[in-house]
Design an enzyme around this catalytic site. Structure first.
Site, PDB file in Angstrom:
ATOM      1  N   ASP A   7       0.983  -1.135  -0.099  1.00 25.30           N
ATOM      2  CA  ASP A   7      -0.127  -0.058  -0.136  1.00 25.30           C
ATOM      3  C   ASP A   7       0.887   1.250   0.063  1.00 25.30           C
ATOM      4  O   ASP A   7       1.451   1.375   0.978  1.00 25.30           O
ATOM      5  CB  ASP A   7      -0.807  -0.038   1.536  1.00 25.30           C
ATOM      6  CG  ASP A   7      -1.977   1.203   1.124  1.00 25.30           C
ATOM      7  OD1 ASP A   7      -2.749   1.302   0.284  1.00 25.30           O
ATOM      8  OD2 ASP A   7      -1.651   1.894   2.162  1.00 25.30           O
ATOM      9  N   GLU A  67      -2.423  -1.520  -5.420  1.00 26.44           N
ATOM     10  CA  GLU A  67      -3.384  -0.756  -6.064  1.00 26.44           C
ATOM     11  C   GLU A  67      -3.286   0.304  -7.283  1.00 26.44           C
ATOM     12  O   GLU A  67      -2.070   0.702  -7.183  1.00 26.44           O
ATOM     13  CB  GLU A  67      -4.216   0.110  -5.060  1.00 26.44           C
ATOM     14  CG  GLU A  67      -5.298  -0.758  -4.186  1.00 26.44           C
ATOM     15  CD  GLU A  67      -6.165  -0.006  -3.278  1.00 26.44           C
ATOM     16  OE1 GLU A  67      -6.358   1.352  -3.578  1.00 26.44           O
ATOM     17  OE2 GLU A  67      -6.784  -0.492  -2.594  1.00 26.44           O
ATOM     18  N   ASP A 140      -2.558   0.909   7.100  1.00 28.28           N
ATOM     19  CA  ASP A 140      -1.775   0.887   5.887  1.00 28.28           C
ATOM     20  C   ASP A 140      -1.328  -0.623   5.802  1.00 28.28           C
ATOM     21  O   ASP A 140      -1.382  -0.981   4.499  1.00 28.28           O
ATOM     22  CB  ASP A 140      -0.427   1.652   5.811  1.00 28.28           C
ATOM     23  CG  ASP A 140      -0.801   3.141   6.056  1.00 28.28           C
ATOM     24  OD1 ASP A 140      -1.197   3.872   5.349  1.00 28.28           O
ATOM     25  OD2 ASP A 140      -0.308   3.716   7.148  1.00 28.28           O
TER      26      ASP A 140
END
Lengths: 162, 162
Positions: A7, A67, A140
């Site tokens: 992340d 992502e 996170d």
């Protein structure tokens, strides 16, 4: 299969490593790479790269998942994030890991079953899927675990298991 | 001082190395790192990192200079560029080079003396400042040389020489 979820963040980059057969997942390790805000940005990128390389060396994943950049965010923030993401992708490529990229919608859908899930729901489901008794202290790291689970369930592994 | 200028691009990353005392500049080397468009983006980032590290190893600069990301461009393009820029900044930081970042306006002003100069004018001035007889075949390398000259004239070196 061992999957590293990342992340990305300019100040805190979360990571989470899981073992998965596409249906059952087990936590290997999780954590946060902090880059010191006072330092020049390029030095912070180096801290993030160093941290990720260390995680990869120690946990030896076969795949990594991140992502996609969300375009909607504040442009300046998105551009900063994209620098960090470039560094993360480089680290993954140089380690020879397979890479999966997923939209926030895909991650939420695969973890919670609902694309508009709140952060807290994602965290709860990550805990439940990994059978963790305690709360995941870092948001996170929880997000990193979510994208790792997404890769494990939506990638080839997930398709084979379903 | 030896300065490496980098012009980041997802397909072509230009570079140019100069020796400069802040007033006179001499070309050391120039070129373009091409990343193959058909390959996955993370592999292309790895090609760019490898190329830049090689240039740094061979030309041994003390400083590097890059342009700031221009926010105005197409967001998708800017985000892609920011990934490459992250990789370039990382490479520079890991090589222990001093880093200068300049806006397109600053680069043009320092090379042509006029912030709205056209690409061709910048190229011509770069050639003239470096005493090159032949045209610089690559626009990306010319842009990289321009930002290197900007660093040499606007940085501490330039202030000391003026």
């Amino acid at each position: 299969m061992r999957v590293l979820g990342i992340d990305c963040g300019a100040e805190r980059t979360g990571y989470g490593v899981i073992d998965s057969d596409g249906r059952e997942h087990r936590l290997v390790t999780l954590g946060v790479i902090r880059s010191r805000p006072g330092r020049p940005f390029e030095q912070r990128l180096a801290e993030i790269a160093r941290g990720l390389r260390e995680v990869i060396l120690q946990s030896v994943p076969q795949a990594a998942a991140v992502e996609e950049v969300f375009h909607a965010a504040n442009v300046k923030t998105a551009l900063k994030l994209a620098h960090v993401r470039g560094v993360a992708l480089l680290t993954v490529a140089e380690a020879g890991l397979e890479l999966g990229e997923y939209s926030p919608l895909e991650v939420k859908t695969s973890v919670v079953g609902y694309g508009r899930a709140e952060k807290q729901q994602v965290q709860m489901m990550v805990r439940s899927l990994l059978g963790l008794e305690r709360e995941i202290s870092s948001e996170d790291a929880a997000d990193a675990l979510a994208v790792a689970i997404c890769h494990a369930t939506r990638g080839e592994l997930g398709r084979a298991a379903s």
